[in-house]
Design a protein around this motif. Structure first.
Motif, PDB file in Angstrom:
ATOM      1  N   THR A 143     -27.078  22.171  -1.391  1.00 51.82           N
ATOM      2  CA  THR A 143     -27.889  20.970  -1.601  1.00 51.82           C
ATOM      3  C   THR A 143     -28.598  20.562  -0.326  1.00 51.82           C
ATOM      4  O   THR A 143     -29.791  20.224  -0.330  1.00 51.82           O
ATOM      5  N   VAL A 144     -27.872  20.597   0.798  1.00 53.12           N
ATOM      6  CA  VAL A 144     -28.489  20.251   2.086  1.00 53.12           C
ATOM      7  C   VAL A 144     -29.584  21.253   2.441  1.00 53.12           C
ATOM      8  O   VAL A 144     -30.643  20.883   2.958  1.00 53.12           O
ATOM      9  N   SER A 145     -29.343  22.544   2.146  1.00 54.41           N
ATOM     10  CA  SER A 145     -30.346  23.570   2.443  1.00 54.41           C
ATOM     11  C   SER A 145     -31.629  23.329   1.651  1.00 54.41           C
ATOM     12  O   SER A 145     -32.736  23.477   2.176  1.00 54.41           O
ATOM     13  N   LYS A 146     -31.482  22.940   0.381  1.00 55.61           N
ATOM     14  CA  LYS A 146     -32.669  22.660  -0.429  1.00 55.61           C
ATOM     15  C   LYS A 146     -33.414  21.446   0.097  1.00 55.61           C
ATOM     16  O   LYS A 146     -34.640  21.404   0.105  1.00 55.61           O
ATOM     17  N   MET A 147     -32.658  20.426   0.534  1.00 59.59           N
ATOM     18  CA  MET A 147     -33.298  19.226   1.086  1.00 59.59           C
ATOM     19  C   MET A 147     -34.075  19.546   2.358  1.00 59.59           C
ATOM     20  O   MET A 147     -35.113  18.949   2.640  1.00 59.59           O
ATOM     21  N   ARG A 148     -33.571  20.504   3.132  1.00 54.73           N
ATOM     22  CA  ARG A 148     -34.259  20.888   4.372  1.00 54.73           C
ATOM     23  C   ARG A 148     -35.345  21.924   4.145  1.00 54.73           C
ATOM     24  O   ARG A 148     -36.022  22.328   5.096  1.00 54.73           O
ATOM     25  N   GLY A 149     -35.481  22.373   2.909  1.00 53.08           N
ATOM     26  CA  GLY A 149     -36.504  23.360   2.609  1.00 53.08           C
ATOM     27  C   GLY A 149     -36.126  24.776   2.949  1.00 53.08           C
ATOM     28  O   GLY A 149     -36.985  25.659   3.038  1.00 53.08           O
ATOM     29  N   GLN A 150     -34.830  25.028   3.118  1.00 53.45           N
ATOM     30  CA  GLN A 150     -34.379  26.377   3.427  1.00 53.45           C
ATOM     31  C   GLN A 150     -34.230  27.161   2.130  1.00 53.45           C
ATOM     32  O   GLN A 150     -33.536  26.739   1.212  1.00 53.45           O
ATOM     33  N   VAL A 151     -34.924  28.299   2.076  1.00 53.01           N
ATOM     34  CA  VAL A 151     -34.928  29.092   0.845  1.00 53.01           C
ATOM     35  C   VAL A 151     -33.603  29.805   0.648  1.00 53.01           C
ATOM     36  O   VAL A 151     -33.008  29.785  -0.421  1.00 53.01           O
ATOM     37  N   LYS A 152     -33.119  30.448   1.691  1.00 54.46           N
ATOM     38  CA  LYS A 152     -31.895  31.246   1.583  1.00 54.46           C
ATOM     39  C   LYS A 152     -30.679  30.355   1.754  1.00 54.46           C
ATOM     40  O   LYS A 152     -30.593  29.571   2.692  1.00 54.46           O
ATOM     41  N   SER A 153     -29.756  30.445   0.840  1.00 56.08           N
ATOM     42  CA  SER A 153     -28.522  29.674   0.918  1.00 56.08           C
ATOM     43  C   SER A 153     -27.362  30.608   1.236  1.00 56.08           C
ATOM     44  O   SER A 153     -27.376  31.779   0.860  1.00 56.08           O
ATOM     45  N   PRO A 154     -26.344  30.121   1.949  1.00 57.17           N
ATOM     46  CA  PRO A 154     -25.209  30.982   2.296  1.00 57.17           C
ATOM     47  C   PRO A 154     -24.393  31.351   1.075  1.00 57.17           C
ATOM     48  O   PRO A 154     -24.393  30.644   0.072  1.00 57.17           O
ATOM     49  N   GLY A 155     -23.677  32.472   1.156  1.00 57.13           N
ATOM     50  CA  GLY A 155     -22.833  32.916   0.052  1.00 57.13           C
ATOM     51  C   GLY A 155     -21.432  32.360   0.175  1.00 57.13           C
ATOM     52  O   GLY A 155     -21.116  31.587   1.077  1.00 57.13           O
ATOM     53  N   TYR A 156     -20.600  32.760  -0.761  1.00 56.30           N
ATOM     54  CA  TYR A 156     -19.210  32.323  -0.733  1.00 56.30           C
ATOM     55  C   TYR A 156     -18.482  32.943   0.460  1.00 56.30           C
ATOM     56  O   TYR A 156     -18.714  34.094   0.813  1.00 56.30           O
ATOM     57  N   PRO A 157     -17.588  32.194   1.128  1.00 60.21           N
ATOM     58  CA  PRO A 157     -16.757  32.790   2.187  1.00 60.21           C
ATOM     59  C   PRO A 157     -15.686  33.680   1.566  1.00 60.21           C
ATOM     60  O   PRO A 157     -14.720  33.185   0.984  1.00 60.21           O
ATOM     61  N   GLN A 158     -15.869  34.978   1.648  1.00 64.43           N
ATOM     62  CA  GLN A 158     -14.947  35.905   0.991  1.00 64.43           C
ATOM     63  C   GLN A 158     -13.622  35.956   1.743  1.00 64.43           C
ATOM     64  O   GLN A 158     -13.586  36.033   2.967  1.00 64.43           O
ATOM     65  N   ALA A 159     -12.523  35.939   0.988  1.00 59.69           N
ATOM     66  CA  ALA A 159     -11.185  35.995   1.601  1.00 59.69           C
ATOM     67  C   ALA A 159     -10.974  37.317   2.333  1.00 59.69           C
ATOM     68  O   ALA A 159     -10.308  37.357   3.374  1.00 59.69           O
ATOM     69  N   GLU A 160     -11.565  38.403   1.814  1.00 59.44           N
ATOM     70  CA  GLU A 160     -11.432  39.706   2.484  1.00 59.44           C
ATOM     71  C   GLU A 160     -12.058  39.675   3.865  1.00 59.44           C
ATOM     72  O   GLU A 160     -11.530  40.245   4.828  1.00 59.44           O
ATOM     73  N   GLY A 161     -13.204  39.005   3.983  1.00 60.32           N
ATOM     74  CA  GLY A 161     -13.864  38.919   5.276  1.00 60.32           C
ATOM     75  C   GLY A 161     -13.071  38.103   6.283  1.00 60.32           C
ATOM     76  O   GLY A 161     -12.994  38.448   7.466  1.00 60.32           O
ATOM     77  N   LEU A 162     -12.470  36.993   5.826  1.00 64.04           N
ATOM     78  CA  LEU A 162     -11.662  36.162   6.728  1.00 64.04           C
ATOM     79  C   LEU A 162     -10.436  36.928   7.220  1.00 64.04           C
ATOM     80  O   LEU A 162     -10.077  36.849   8.402  1.00 64.04           O
ATOM     81  N   LEU A 163      -9.803  37.671   6.319  1.00 61.70           N
ATOM     82  CA  LEU A 163      -8.657  38.485   6.719  1.00 61.70           C
ATOM     83  C   LEU A 163      -9.086  39.583   7.687  1.00 61.70           C
ATOM     84  O   LEU A 163      -8.390  39.871   8.672  1.00 61.70           O
ATOM     85  N   GLY A 164     -10.229  40.209   7.434  1.00 60.57           N
ATOM     86  CA  GLY A 164     -10.721  41.261   8.325  1.00 60.57           C
ATOM     87  C   GLY A 164     -11.007  40.745   9.721  1.00 60.57           C
ATOM     88  O   GLY A 164     -10.688  41.409  10.719  1.00 60.57           O
ATOM     89  N   GLU A 165     -11.602  39.558   9.827  1.00 68.17           N
ATOM     90  CA  GLU A 165     -11.877  38.980  11.147  1.00 68.17           C
ATOM     91  C   GLU A 165     -10.586  38.713  11.912  1.00 68.17           C
ATOM     92  O   GLU A 165     -10.517  38.929  13.127  1.00 68.17           O
ATOM     93  N   CYS A 166      -9.563  38.237  11.208  1.00 65.05           N
ATOM     94  CA  CYS A 166      -8.265  37.990  11.853  1.00 65.05           C
ATOM     95  C   CYS A 166      -7.672  39.291  12.386  1.00 65.05           C
ATOM     96  O   CYS A 166      -7.208  39.353  13.536  1.00 65.05           O
ATOM     97  N   MET A 167      -7.704  40.355  11.581  1.00 65.02           N
ATOM     98  CA  MET A 167      -7.147  41.635  12.012  1.00 65.02           C
ATOM     99  C   MET A 167      -7.936  42.218  13.186  1.00 65.02           C
ATOM    100  O   MET A 167      -7.335  42.768  14.133  1.00 65.02           O
ATOM    101  N   LEU A 168      -9.248  42.119  13.144  1.00 64.72           N
ATOM    102  CA  LEU A 168     -10.066  42.634  14.236  1.00 64.72           C
ATOM    103  C   LEU A 168      -9.759  41.912  15.541  1.00 64.72           C
ATOM    104  O   LEU A 168      -9.670  42.543  16.601  1.00 64.72           O
TER     105      LEU A 168
END
Length: 366
Positions: free
Chosen positions: A73-98
C-alpha cells in the motif's frame, strides 16, 4: 434526491415492512431463476474462498501477509511500480546458515557444510519466489478479475432486482390508487433487471472452462516448483553424504592430557617460582620429626583425593544425559549406576559413561 426518488424509497420501505412484520407475500421468482441464483452464489463463494486460501498457501504466516500488504500500500502511494515479495522462510534460514558457516570458516567441515546448505536454501527461496509469481499471474489475477468485475455485477443486479421488486409489489397492491402507467413501468423495470441479473449469473457459470484452466495452471506451477526443489535438494543431499563420508574417514585428533604439577614440587617452591634451599636446616627435637611431617602431608593429600578414573578411549555421547570425553581425560566419579555405567563430572559437565571405556584410579567409597 428528487421527489420521485423519495417516493420510490418510501414505497420500498413500506413494502419491506409489510413483508417482514405483516407477513405480506411479494412476487415470487420462478424456479429456474432461483436455481441459477443458487449455483451462481456457490460459484461466487468458491472463487472468493479459494482465492483467500491460495494466498495463505503461498505465505502461511499471517504477520508476514499483513506486513506485506502494508508495504504494498505504501509503495502504491509513493508511485513505486514494483512491490516486494513474501519473505521466504527458506531464504531466512539460508542467510542464517551462511553467516555462521562463514564465521566458522569454509575450510572446516561443519562451516563448509553450513555455507553449502545455506546457498541451497537461498536457491530454494528463489524457486519459491518463482512459484509465487507464476501462481499470481496464472491463477490469482484471473480469479481476482472475476471477483472485481463479474461478481460485483451480479451483486449489483441482484440488489437492484430486490429494490425494483419491492417497488412493483407496493404499487401492485395499490392498483387503482396508483396510475396504471406507473404500475406498468414498475413491472417493465422489474422484468428488465431480472433479465440482466439472470444474464450476469449465466455468464459466470458459462466461464467454467476458463476457471478449470486456471486451476490447471495452478497445478502446473506447483509441479514446476516441486521439480526444481527436488533438483536442489538431491544435489544438496549428495554433497552432504560426501561430507559425512569424508569426515568419517579422517582420523580423529587425539587430545593430549595436560600434565598436572606435582604437589611435592609446589611445596618446595617459593613465591616467585624459583626454589632455593633454606639458609639453615631446621632444628628438630628428634630425627624422626621430618619423616613425620612428610607422611602427614601425603596423608592429607590422599584424604582429599576424590574418586576418579582415566579415559582409555574417546567416548562420544549419543543420548541426552551422557558425558563425552577424550582418551587421557581424568573424570571425577560420583556414582556407579550398575556394572556397565558410571556417573561422573568433567569440565563442569556431568553425565553417564560406560565402565569399559575407563580405568578406575581412585575407587568410589561405599
Amino acid at each position: 434526491m428528487s421527489v420521485a426518488g423519495l417516493k420510490k424509497q418510501f414505497y420500498k420501505a413500506s413494502q419491506m415492512m409489510s413483508e417482514k412484520v405483516g407477513g405480506a407475500e411479494g412476487t415470487k421468482l420462478d424456479e429456474d431463476f432461483k436455481d441459477l441464483e443458487r449455483k451462481a452464489d456457490i460459484t461466487s463463494k468458491a472463487i472468493v474462498d479459494v482465492l483467500c486460501k491460495t494466498t495463505e498457501y503461498l505465505q502461511p504466516n499471517p504477520a508476514s501477509r499483513a506486513r506485506l500488504t502494508m508495504v504494498n500500500t505504501v509503495s502504491k502511494m509513493r508511485g513505486q511500480v514494483k512491490s516486494p515479495g513474501y519473505p521466504q522462510a527458506e531464504g531466512l534460514l539460508g542467510e542464517c546458515m551462511l553467516k555462521y558457516g562463514r564465521d566458522m570458516g569454509e575450510d572446516t567441515n561443519f562451516g563448509g557444510a553450513l555455507v553449502e546448505m545455506g546457498e541451497a536454501m537461498k536457491r530454494l527461496a528463489e524457486v519459491k519466489d518463482s512459484l509465487d509469481i507464476d501462481v499470481k499471474q496464472n491463477f490469482i489475477d484471473p480469479f481476482q478479475t472475476i471477483v472485481d468485475k463479474d461478481l460485483k455485477d451480479i451483486q449489483h443486479h441482484l440488489k437492484k432486482l430486490e429494490g425494483r421488486r419491492l417497488d412493483y409489489d407496493y404499487k401492485k397492491k395499490r392498483q387503482g390508487k396508483i396510475p396504471d402507467e406507473e404500475l406498468r413501468l414498475a413491472a417493465e423495470k422489474f422484468e428488465e433487471i431480472k433479465d440482466a441479473a439472470e444474464t450476469s449469473m449465466q455468464n459466470l457459470l458459462d466461464t467454467d472452462v476458463e476457471q478449470v484452466s486456471q486451476l490447471a495452471a495452478l497445478v502446473e506451477s506447483q509441479l514446476q516448483f516441486h521439480r526444481q526443489s527436488m533438483e536442489v535438494l538431491e544435489e544438496l543431499a549428495q554433497s552432504m553424504r560426501e561430507r559425512v563420508n569424508k569426515a568419517q574417514s579422517q582420523p580423529r585428533q587425539k587430545r593430549m592430557p595436560v600434565s598436572k604439577p606435582s604437589f611435592d614440587s609446589l611445596e618446595a617452591e617459593d613465591s616467585n617460582g624459583s626454589w632455593s634451599p633454606p639458609a639453615a636446616p631446621p632444628s628438630y627435637s628428634s630425627a624422626a620429626a621430618p619423616s613425620f611431617n612428610r607422611t602427614s602431608s601425603r596423608q592429607k593429600r590422599n584424604s582429599t583425593d576424590q574418586p576418579c578414573c582415566k579415559a582409555l578411549y574417546d567416548f562420544e555421547p549419543e543420548n541426552d544425559g551422557e558425558l563425552g570425553f577424550y582418551e587421557g581425560d581424568v573424570i571425577t566419579l560420583t556414582n556407579q549406576i550398575d556394572e556397565n555405567w558410571f556417573e561422573g563430572t568433567l569440565r563442569g559437565q556431568s553425565g553417564l559413561f560406560p565402565c569399559n571405556y575407563v580405568e578406575v584410579m581412585v575407587p568410589l567409597r561405599h
